[in-house]
Design a protein around this motif. Structure first.
Motif, short mmCIF file in Angstrom:
data_model
loop_
_atom_site.label_atom_id
_atom_site.label_comp_id
_atom_site.label_asym_id
_atom_site.label_seq_id
_atom_site.Cartn_x
_atom_site.Cartn_y
_atom_site.Cartn_z
N ASP A 1 63.52 40.88 91.16
CA ASP A 1 64.82 41.02 90.51
C ASP A 1 64.57 41.24 89.03
O ASP A 1 63.59 40.73 88.47
CB ASP A 1 65.69 39.76 90.71
N THR A 2 65.44 42.03 88.43
CA THR A 2 65.35 42.23 86.98
C THR A 2 66.72 42.01 86.38
O THR A 2 67.74 42.22 87.02
CB THR A 2 64.91 43.67 86.64
N GLU A 3 66.74 41.58 85.15
CA GLU A 3 67.95 41.69 84.33
C GLU A 3 67.66 42.81 83.35
O GLU A 3 66.52 43.01 82.93
CB GLU A 3 68.24 40.37 83.60
N HIS B 1 71.80 35.42 88.09
CA HIS B 1 71.53 36.22 86.89
C HIS B 1 70.37 35.69 86.06
O HIS B 1 70.18 36.12 84.92
CB HIS B 1 72.78 36.44 86.02
N ASP C 1 67.22 34.78 91.08
CA ASP C 1 67.72 35.88 91.93
C ASP C 1 66.63 36.36 92.88
O ASP C 1 66.90 36.66 94.05
CB ASP C 1 68.20 37.05 91.06
#
Ligand code: MG
Length: 166
Positions: free
Chosen positions: A6-8, A140, A145
């Protein structure tokens, strides 16, 4: 080895590059990697990201993207133990762009790695969109995540096998 990522990221429309903020990766055995970039500017973030992502980055040291790319490559190769990695995300199209861009272009992805990411959302869709496990706290944060991505994948995998899908 299966990896859940997962990335933000910063997304501001077609005139601005999609920019990595943080990345979390969990492997099929539960190993974890979480890194935060020093190559983004908080003032470039949307109000939504400022409210929902930046407060949850944690206290990890911030590293240049080039260092993050090296650490991700070394960690994934170590955890893979010679097997080809397989990457899974959730609504992962943008995550895959910022993931590949850590290394330069898509062509610069480490040798032997797939040039695509599998998507848990498509997997769920193919099974009739069952209700996925609740995430609870930490949405988030890229590591939280990624951990949820593994839970969601495991749930769907079990569901598919109980239905006799494979
Ligand atoms: Mg996320």
């Amino acid at each position: 080895m299966r990896f859940f990522l997962d990335t933000e990221f910063i997304e501001r429309g077609p005139k601005y590059p999609v920019t990595l903020i943080s990345i979390g990766i969990v492997d099929a055995r539960g190993g974890e990697l979480y890194l935060v970039s020093s190559d983004f500017r908080e003032e470039d973030c949307s109000d939504w990201v400022k409210a929902n992502v930046l407060p949850y980055l944690g206290k990890s040291p911030r590293l240049p993207l080039s260092d993050i790319a090296v650490l991700v490559r070394e960690w994934v190769d170590l955890q893979s133990e010679g097997s080809k990695p397989e990457f899974w995300g959730y609504y992962s199209d943008y995550a895959w762009v910022v993931f590949a861009q850590m290394f330069g272009t898509m062509m610069d992805l480490p040798k032997g790695w797939p040039m695509f990411c599998l998507d848990i959302k498509q997997y769920a869709d193919s099974l009739g969109n069952p209700k996925l496990p609740e995430q609870g706290k930490g949405e988030h944060n890229a590591l939280a995540d990624a951990l949820w991505n593994k839970d969601a994948y495991d749930f769907l995998d079990k569901l598919e096998s109980t239905r006799g899908g494979r």
